[in-house]
Each structure stands twice: as C-alpha cells, then as structure tokens.
Write a protein that holds these residues in place. Sequence first.
Motif, PDB file in Angstrom:
ATOM      1  N   ILE A 205       5.258   7.147  10.121  1.00  0.00           N
ATOM      2  CA  ILE A 205       4.693   7.041   8.675  1.00  0.00           C
ATOM      3  C   ILE A 205       4.626   8.505   8.088  1.00  0.00           C
ATOM      4  CG2 ILE A 205       3.284   5.243   8.571  1.00  0.00           C
ATOM      5  CD1 ILE A 205       0.889   6.909   9.567  1.00  0.00           C
TER       6      ILE A 205
ATOM      7  N   HIS B  83       0.762  -1.293  -0.009  1.00  0.00           N
ATOM      8  CA  HIS B  83      -0.040  -0.085   0.052  1.00  0.00           C
ATOM      9  C   HIS B  83       0.698   1.340  -0.018  1.00  0.00           C
ATOM     10  CE1 HIS B  83      -3.848  -1.977   1.875  1.00  0.00           C
ATOM     11  NE2 HIS B  83      -3.388  -2.515   0.854  1.00  0.00           N
ATOM     12  N   ASN B  84       1.897   1.037   0.709  1.00  0.00           N
ATOM     13  CA  ASN B  84       2.699   2.370   0.924  1.00  0.00           C
ATOM     14  C   ASN B  84       3.697   2.872  -0.322  1.00  0.00           C
ATOM     15  OD1 ASN B  84       1.848   2.432   3.606  1.00  0.00           O
ATOM     16  ND2 ASN B  84       3.737   1.887   4.323  1.00  0.00           N
TER      17      ASN B  84
HETATM   18  C1  LIG Z   1       0.731  -1.807  13.471  1.00  0.00           C
HETATM   19  C2  LIG Z   1       0.202  -1.489  12.169  1.00  0.00           C
HETATM   20  C3  LIG Z   1       0.602  -0.871  11.156  1.00  0.00           C
HETATM   21  C4  LIG Z   1       0.359  -0.579   9.773  1.00  0.00           C
HETATM   22  N1  LIG Z   1       0.832   0.186   9.122  1.00  0.00           N
HETATM   23  C5  LIG Z   1       0.315   0.135   7.695  1.00  0.00           C
HETATM   24  C6  LIG Z   1       1.033   0.994   6.818  1.00  0.00           C
HETATM   25  O1  LIG Z   1       1.960   1.433   7.152  1.00  0.00           O
HETATM   26  N2  LIG Z   1       0.396   0.885   5.386  1.00  0.00           N
HETATM   27  C7  LIG Z   1      -0.668   0.296   5.345  1.00  0.00           C
HETATM   28  O2  LIG Z   1      -1.330   0.790   4.138  1.00  0.00           O
HETATM   29  N3  LIG Z   1      -1.457  -0.239   6.349  1.00  0.00           N
HETATM   30  C8  LIG Z   1      -1.055  -0.379   7.494  1.00  0.00           C
HETATM   31  N4  LIG Z   1      -1.621  -1.075   8.483  1.00  0.00           N
HETATM   32  C9  LIG Z   1      -2.871  -1.869   8.084  1.00  0.00           C
HETATM   33  C10 LIG Z   1      -4.136  -0.808   7.957  1.00  0.00           C
HETATM   34  O3  LIG Z   1      -4.596  -0.835   9.139  1.00  0.00           O
HETATM   35  C11 LIG Z   1      -5.191  -1.446   7.228  1.00  0.00           C
HETATM   36  O4  LIG Z   1      -5.535  -2.695   7.420  1.00  0.00           O
HETATM   37  C12 LIG Z   1      -4.640  -1.440   5.499  1.00  0.00           C
HETATM   38  O5  LIG Z   1      -4.259  -0.236   5.312  1.00  0.00           O
HETATM   39  C13 LIG Z   1      -5.764  -1.832   4.381  1.00  0.00           C
HETATM   40  O6  LIG Z   1      -7.060  -1.096   4.892  1.00  0.00           O
HETATM   41  P1  LIG Z   1      -8.100  -1.358   3.625  1.00  0.00           P
HETATM   42  O7  LIG Z   1      -8.281  -2.753   3.688  1.00  0.00           O
HETATM   43  O8  LIG Z   1      -9.028  -0.482   4.408  1.00  0.00           O
HETATM   44  O9  LIG Z   1      -7.749  -0.927   2.576  1.00  0.00           O
HETATM   45  C14 LIG Z   1      -1.183  -1.392   9.583  1.00  0.00           C
HETATM   46  C15 LIG Z   1      -1.728  -1.881  10.666  1.00  0.00           C
HETATM   47  C16 LIG Z   1      -1.221  -2.088  11.872  1.00  0.00           C
HETATM   48  C17 LIG Z   1      -1.649  -2.737  12.988  1.00  0.00           C
END
Ligand SMILES: Cc1cc2nc3c(=O)[nH]c(=O)nc-3n(C[C@H](O)[C@H](O)[C@H](O)COP(=O)(O)O)c2cc1C
Length: 128
Positions: free
Chosen positions: A49, A28-29
């Motif tokens: 981030i 995603h990033n």
């Molecule tokens: C500790 C932690 C760090 C996360 N870091 C990111 C991140 O850097 N980038 C990201 O896209 N999602 C990250 N996520 C996941 C998001 O919470 C989320 O599940 C993801 O972005 C997908 O969201 P969507 O299904 O609504 O598209 C992280 C989750 C956790 C628990």
Amino acid sequence: MHRIVYVSTANDLSEDDLAELLAEATAHNARDNVTGFLLYNGNNFLQLIEGEADRIGQLMARIEVDERHSGVVRLIDEEAADRCAPGWAMQQVAMNASPDLRLDGLLTVLPKLDPATAKLVRNFVMLN
Ligand SMILES: Cc1cc2nc3c(=O)[nH]c(=O)nc-3n(C[C@H](O)[C@H](O)[C@H](O)COP(=O)(O)O)c2cc1C
C-alpha cells in the motif's frame, strides 16, 4: 509519500469473503488516493500500500486489527518519492492463473521495487 509492504495469515476466507474484501479495499483506496496490490495464495496475503503518510498510517491501523487475517508482519515501511503502482486502487493478482500469467500482471511494478523486495514478491507469486 509512504509505502508499506506486509505479509499476514488469512483466517479461513471463502471466495465471496475475498471478493468482498477487495471491493471494499478498492473503493476506499480510490477515495483516499491509496494505490497498491494484494496477493493471496490461499493461506497468506502479501500487500503493498502506498499514499500520503497519514492515510497509510490510518489504513495500516485498520488492517492490523482486521479479523480476516492475523500475524501481520511489515517487510517494508518507508518514505518514498514515487509510487510503484500509480494506476492501481488495489490490484489483485489471480493466484489460480498460471505462474507466468501472475508474474505478467506484476511486471510493471517489480522493476520499481528495490531488488530484494522485488525478489520476495516474485517468490510469493510463484509459490502455491
Ligand atoms: C488482507 C487485507 C487487506 C486489506 N486492504 C485494504 C485496503 O487496501 N484498503 C482498505 O481500505 N481496506 C483494506 N482492508 C480492510 C480494512 O481492514 C478495513 O476493514 C476497511 O478499511 C474498512 O474499515 P472501516 O470499517 O473502519 O472504515 C484490508 C483487509 C485485509 C484483511
């Protein structure tokens, strides 16, 4: 450019859960031009981030409701001129490596953080 650093408490994650989380975050990033790092010590996360303000706002809103962790507390939430971690879609620092090795991984970003945050990150990396 906007930057957030937060800490949170993990909810019982297996190694596989963690690997999946990182793969998702990295993909995603890369798409969203978000950079940073994620530290996990077995109990807590510390994540940085950074990226375009709207994107960071949307990402933080997703992260805050993610049930894989809870108790998200923002330590830094600021506008910034430059990225601290420009090359990292989401760098993980292996917490099973020795403390010195863990710090080595972060030495390129620590000097770019303000001294108080750098110290906090350093302490987090040394603890576990
Ligand atoms: C500790 C932690 C760090 C996360 N870091 C990111 C991140 O850097 N980038 C990201 O896209 N999602 C990250 N996520 C996941 C998001 O919470 C989320 O599940 C993801 O972005 C997908 O969201 P969507 O299904 O609504 O598209 C992280 C989750 C956790 C628990």
